[in-house]
Design an enzyme around this catalytic site. Structure first.
Site, PDB file in Angstrom:
ATOM      1  N   SER A   1       0.842  -1.187   0.000  1.00 32.50           N
ATOM      2  CA  SER A   1       0.000   0.000   0.000  1.00 32.50           C
ATOM      3  C   SER A   1       0.878   1.239   0.000  1.00 32.50           C
ATOM      4  CB  SER A   1      -0.898   0.009   1.246  1.00 32.50           C
ATOM      5  OG  SER A   1      -1.550   1.257   1.393  1.00 32.50           O
TER       6      SER A   1
ATOM      7  N   TYR B   1      -2.253  -0.490  10.953  1.00 33.80           N
ATOM      8  CA  TYR B   1      -2.126  -0.917   9.550  1.00 33.80           C
ATOM      9  C   TYR B   1      -0.902  -0.286   8.897  1.00 33.80           C
ATOM     10  CZ  TYR B   1      -3.389  -1.479   4.601  1.00 33.80           C
ATOM     11  OH  TYR B   1      -3.375  -1.773   3.251  1.00 33.80           O
TER      12      TYR B   1
END
Length: 339
Positions: free
Chosen positions: A138, A151
């Site tokens: 990501s 995260y």
């Protein structure tokens, strides 16, 4: 001979969309997740599209379960050609509202799950000197945002871990490859089943891409794994380059925008979250690949399409950098989109 591919997080989102694309190639696909409803639905899709599915209920945070997945795959299909790490979980909340147990769980799945998958794959690929590992990363692995500290920390760890392993493989002159496909904001079910303490429903910050855009990036990385990483979506480029060129400005911008931009105007989800138990376990429903933002999501990315064609790779890089600079200027004034 059809490829044999293991896909973790295959019951929904990017993993589910990736399995569909692999099935169209006629691949043997081991579908790994905790939720049975999503796995069974994914297996039906794979078979209908021309692939051969093998369902494996497993928690990638447990290295023994991951080993069992690999054993079952090779007993059924033969040697693993590609291992795709995609499983993750998260908590949307300010850091001081996340419990130690929640933080540990996110780290175990979203970071150590990738470590476990990579270790298991390498133990089988290195003796044969053949195979590819793809990490689904990501933009938040380089540019962290508020409300997603667990995260973001895990994705940063995946980037560092993968870079280290990649250099070790290069030094050995190994024919086993590892790469990362870095993702933008993607319309996946995670925003409906993530554990959240936000006052409103969490959302990916626009522009949002459909999971099929991400899946095409994952398959391209698997087919061309010699590069360290691939960027999917112009906003991924914009986020990373803005962070490298003007991190302090980006910090101030996120203070102003990132809290409300990660929430809709709707009330928070009422169903079960998937942090410690799968949200699609019986009697749960199959969530599919898409989240609830279809009407706001893009099904194509010109940047990702250019990057998949070697003949125009130079143009893609140049165009990407120009777009990144333009997007960075635009985002500093009005929005930052990442998953």
């Amino acid at each position: 001979m059809p490829q044999t591919v293991v896909v973790t997080g295959a019951s929904a989102g990017i993993g589910r969309a990736t399995a569909r694309l692999l099935a169209r190639r006629g691949a043997n696909i081991t579908l790994v997740a905790r939720g049975r409803a999503g796995l069974d639905a994914a297996a039906r899709e794979v078979a209908e599209l021309g692939g051969r599915p093998l369902v494996q209920e497993a928690d990638t945070a447990d290295p023994q379960q991951v080993e069992s997945v690999a054993d079952a795959t090779e007993e059924t299909f033969g040697p693993i050609d590609v291992w795709i790490n995609c499983a993750f979980t998260s908590v949307f909340a300010p850091f001081d509202e996340i419990t130690p147990e929640e933080y540990q769980r996110v780290t175990e799945v979203t970071y150590l799950g990738f470590v476990n998958g990579t270790r298991t794959a390498l133990q089988r690929m290195l003796p044969r000197e053949q195979g590819t590992i793809v990490q689904v990363g990501s933009a938040l692995g380089e540019r962290a945002v508020p409300l997603q500290s667990a995260y973001c920390g895990a994705k940063h760890a995946v980037d560092g871990f993968t870079s280290s392993v990649r250099v070790e493989l290069l030094r050995r002159r190994s024919n086993v490859h590892i790469t990362i496909a870095q993702m933008p904001a993607v319309n996946t079910p995670q925003f409906s089943w993530v554990r959240s303490r936000l006052p409103r429903h969490p959302q990916p910050v626009p522009p949002i891409y459909q999971p099929e855009v991400a899946a095409r990036g994952v398959l391209h990385a698997a087919d061309h794994p010699r590069r360290k990483q691939y960027y999917v979506g112009a906003t991924t480029l914009a986020t990373i380059w803005a962070n490298r060129l003007a991190p302090a400005v980006l910090d101030r911008y996120l203070v102003r925008t990132a809290f409300h931009a990660q929430q809709t105007d709707s009330p928070p989800p009422q169903g079960p979250d998937n942090l410690f138990s799968p949200a699609d376990a019986p009697p749960g429903d199959d969530y599919g690949a898409h989240g609830v933002f279809d009407d706001r999501s893009h099904s194509h990315s010109w940047q990702a399409a250019l990057a998949r064609h070697p003949a125009v790779s130079t143009a893609a890089v140049g165009a990407g950098l120009v777009a990144a600079a333009a997007c960075a200027r635009h985002r500093i004034r009005g929005g930052l989109g990442v998953s």
